[in-house]
Scaffold this motif. Structure first.
Motif, mmCIF file in Angstrom:
data_model
loop_
_atom_site.group_PDB
_atom_site.id
_atom_site.type_symbol
_atom_site.label_atom_id
_atom_site.label_comp_id
_atom_site.label_asym_id
_atom_site.label_seq_id
_atom_site.Cartn_x
_atom_site.Cartn_y
_atom_site.Cartn_z
ATOM 1 N N ARG A 110 0.798 -1.228 0.000
ATOM 2 C CA ARG A 110 0.000 0.000 0.000
ATOM 3 C C ARG A 110 0.829 1.274 0.000
ATOM 4 O O ARG A 110 0.506 2.242 -0.690
ATOM 5 N N GLU A 111 1.903 1.288 0.758
ATOM 6 C CA GLU A 111 2.664 2.523 0.969
ATOM 7 C C GLU A 111 3.718 2.747 -0.117
ATOM 8 O O GLU A 111 4.198 1.801 -0.728
ATOM 9 N N TRP A 112 4.080 4.000 -0.299
ATOM 10 C CA TRP A 112 5.125 4.357 -1.268
ATOM 11 C C TRP A 112 6.478 4.277 -0.559
ATOM 12 O O TRP A 112 7.047 5.288 -0.142
ATOM 13 N N VAL A 113 6.995 3.077 -0.453
ATOM 14 C CA VAL A 113 8.226 2.846 0.301
ATOM 15 C C VAL A 113 8.782 1.487 -0.072
ATOM 16 O O VAL A 113 8.055 0.600 -0.534
ATOM 17 N N GLN A 114 10.090 1.316 0.094
ATOM 18 C CA GLN A 114 10.735 0.015 -0.043
ATOM 19 C C GLN A 114 11.131 -0.457 1.358
ATOM 20 O O GLN A 114 12.064 0.079 1.939
ATOM 21 N N PHE A 115 10.429 -1.425 1.884
ATOM 22 C CA PHE A 115 10.781 -1.931 3.207
ATOM 23 C C PHE A 115 12.123 -2.651 3.185
ATOM 24 O O PHE A 115 12.892 -2.581 4.139
ATOM 25 N N PHE A 116 12.425 -3.383 2.099
ATOM 26 C CA PHE A 116 13.596 -4.244 2.082
ATOM 27 C C PHE A 116 14.573 -3.919 0.962
ATOM 28 O O PHE A 116 15.411 -4.721 0.607
ATOM 29 N N GLY A 117 14.468 -2.742 0.406
ATOM 30 C CA GLY A 117 15.414 -2.296 -0.601
ATOM 31 C C GLY A 117 15.714 -0.835 -0.367
ATOM 32 O O GLY A 117 15.286 -0.248 0.627
ATOM 33 N N SER A 118 16.432 -0.213 -1.280
ATOM 34 C CA SER A 118 16.768 1.191 -1.111
ATOM 35 C C SER A 118 17.318 1.748 -2.410
ATOM 36 O O SER A 118 18.000 1.047 -3.157
ATOM 37 N N ARG A 119 17.004 3.004 -2.688
ATOM 38 C CA ARG A 119 17.760 3.729 -3.693
ATOM 39 C C ARG A 119 18.999 4.296 -3.013
ATOM 40 O O ARG A 119 19.150 4.184 -1.804
ATOM 41 N N VAL A 120 19.876 4.910 -3.791
ATOM 42 C CA VAL A 120 21.141 5.350 -3.197
ATOM 43 C C VAL A 120 21.774 6.442 -4.041
ATOM 44 O O VAL A 120 21.663 6.433 -5.274
ATOM 45 N N CYS A 121 22.430 7.365 -3.385
ATOM 46 C CA CYS A 121 23.289 8.336 -4.051
ATOM 47 C C CYS A 121 24.718 7.816 -3.926
ATOM 48 O O CYS A 121 25.262 7.775 -2.813
ATOM 49 N N PRO A 122 25.356 7.390 -5.026
ATOM 50 C CA PRO A 122 26.715 6.856 -4.934
ATOM 51 C C PRO A 122 27.713 7.831 -4.319
ATOM 52 O O PRO A 122 28.618 7.419 -3.587
ATOM 53 N N THR A 123 27.549 9.121 -4.587
ATOM 54 C CA THR A 123 28.479 10.114 -4.047
ATOM 55 C C THR A 123 28.328 10.227 -2.534
ATOM 56 O O THR A 123 29.323 10.296 -1.798
ATOM 57 N N CYS A 124 27.091 10.259 -2.051
ATOM 58 C CA CYS A 124 26.854 10.296 -0.601
ATOM 59 C C CYS A 124 27.431 9.056 0.072
ATOM 60 O O CYS A 124 28.027 9.134 1.153
ATOM 61 N N LEU A 125 27.232 7.900 -0.559
ATOM 62 C CA LEU A 125 27.694 6.652 0.042
ATOM 63 C C LEU A 125 29.214 6.637 0.145
ATOM 64 O O LEU A 125 29.774 6.209 1.161
ATOM 65 N N ARG A 126 29.876 7.116 -0.886
ATOM 66 C CA ARG A 126 31.332 7.163 -0.848
ATOM 67 C C ARG A 126 31.820 8.135 0.224
ATOM 68 O O ARG A 126 32.732 7.814 1.003
ATOM 69 N N ALA A 127 31.211 9.299 0.304
ATOM 70 C CA ALA A 127 31.643 10.310 1.266
ATOM 71 C C ALA A 127 31.442 9.861 2.703
ATOM 72 O O ALA A 127 32.226 10.205 3.592
#
Length: 367
Positions: free
Chosen positions: A113-130
């Motif tokens: 029902r909800e607009w969300v990923q309970f068990f996944g995720s999008r990601v910003c590669p630059t944020c993750l590296r930093a």
């Protein structure tokens, strides 16, 4: 639920602002040299009840006794622990009131029902590296499209294994591993016994406009109650504001493909929206179906976000009507096969409801 009071851990990773619970568990596991299952057990989570994270509402909602156990083991306050769960968005962009720890069915219904990923995720590669591997909770939201800081489209699919990022083995929800050490900077998808070692910081993505980055920032500030929500210059609850965004997204989907020329979106975004609307099947959410389900990709989310925020930014009811009118006109072409009755299922602000009634001739709220 929890199992007893855990002993105080000697090595504790400090949670980062906005970090998701699963990300923190992974970094704690790396810090202590153990797999995530062992770390969750050490923090007092009842991992013996099931090996399926769905039944634990892992990272979604938590209970006071669990927070107290984690605080006893780490010194991290219960307030911070709750803030790493998706329940921090409850009442604004999400409605998680019915989700219960240990109730797999409640998690399944909310996920559909909800607009969300309970068990996944999008990601910003630059944020993750930093950050050295910190995954942010808001990347899980269906409205997560771009990084406001780096003005880049978020990544949602690994280019090497083609599995949704952080989703788990072959795209299924991941269990807490009893053996593998987490690799926060890598894809980590498990396919036929092989772990995908694609470095996420090396994944390329597209730049976006400053306007879209600002629109994403607005969404985050309303979702976390840092900014008031306004519809037609009237203050509404955050939940109603996001309901209006969803209703606008439904109109866009209902009007495909006639609505495409009206959208302020790049050609690749328009193509993604058209492909999504044409290829999705009715899902388990019932009559809302494909028109009310979360965007499958960041590119689709970006397209819907840009249109919905423009509508929400109307400063009067007459301006709101003017902005909704062309979307409704395009959607009316398909009214016979795709009725607008699904909009009655959304708890909209009164000003938005009045505007919809004006452009749809009272059809929008027909029961």
């Amino acid at each position: 639920m929890t199992v007893g009071v855990p002993r105080r851990l000697a090595l504790v990773a400090e949670p980062r602002p906005g970090e998701s619970f699963a990300s923190w568990i992974d970094r704690m596991a790396v810090r202590n040299g153990c797999p995530p299952w062992t770390m969750a057990e050490a923090l007092g989570l009842d991992v013996h009840a099931s090996s399926d994270v769905r039944s634990l509402a892992y990272g979604i909602v938590t209970m006071p006794e669990t927070c107290r156990a984690i605080e006893a083991a780490t010194g991290v306050s219960s307030e911070v622990v709750r803030g790493m769960h998706l329940e921090m968005f409850d009442g604004s962009v999400l409605d998680l009131a019915s989700v219960r720890v240990g109730d797999k069915e409640s998690v399944r219904r909310a996920e559909g029902r909800e607009w969300v990923q309970f068990f996944g995720s999008r990601v910003c590669p630059t944020c993750l590296r930093a950050s050295g591997g910190v995954w942010l909770a808001w990347w899980k939201l269906g409205w997560a499209a771009v990084c406001p800081e780096h003005r880049m489209l978020l990544v949602d699919l690994c280019p090497r294994c083609h599995v949704a990022v952080r989703r788990g083995p072959a795209g299924q929800p991941a269990r807490l591993s009893r053996a593998r050490m987490p690799a926060p900077l890598q894809c980590g998808a498990l396919l036929s016994g092989t772990v995908c070692d694609q470095p996420i910081p090396q994944i390329s993505t597209s730049s976006v406009s400053s306007k879209l980055a600002d629109q994403q920032q607005l969404v985050l500030e309303v979702a976390t109650h840092r900014r008031s929500a306004l519809t037609a210059d009237q203050e509404v609850s955050a939940g109603q504001w996001f309901a209006a965004l969803k209703a606008t997204a439904m109109l866009v989907r209902l009007g495909m493909p006639e609505v495409l020329p009206l959208l302020d979106a790049p050609l690749d975004g328009q193509g993604a929206l058209a492909a999504e609307a044409g290829g999705q099947r009715w899902n388990r959410a019932g009559p809302v179906g494909r028109f009310g389900m979360a965007p499958r990709t960041a590119l689709v989310a970006a397209g819907l976000l840009a249109v919905a925020i423009e509508v929400a930014a109307a400063e009067s009811e007459s301006e709101l009507v003017a902005r909704l009118m062309p979307l409704a006109a395009a959607a009316r072409i398909r009214w016979k096969e795709r009725r607008p009755d699904l909009l009655t299922m959304v708890a909209l602000p009164s000003a938005f409801t009045a505007a919809l009634d004006a452009v749809l001739g009272g059809q929008a709220r027909r029961q």
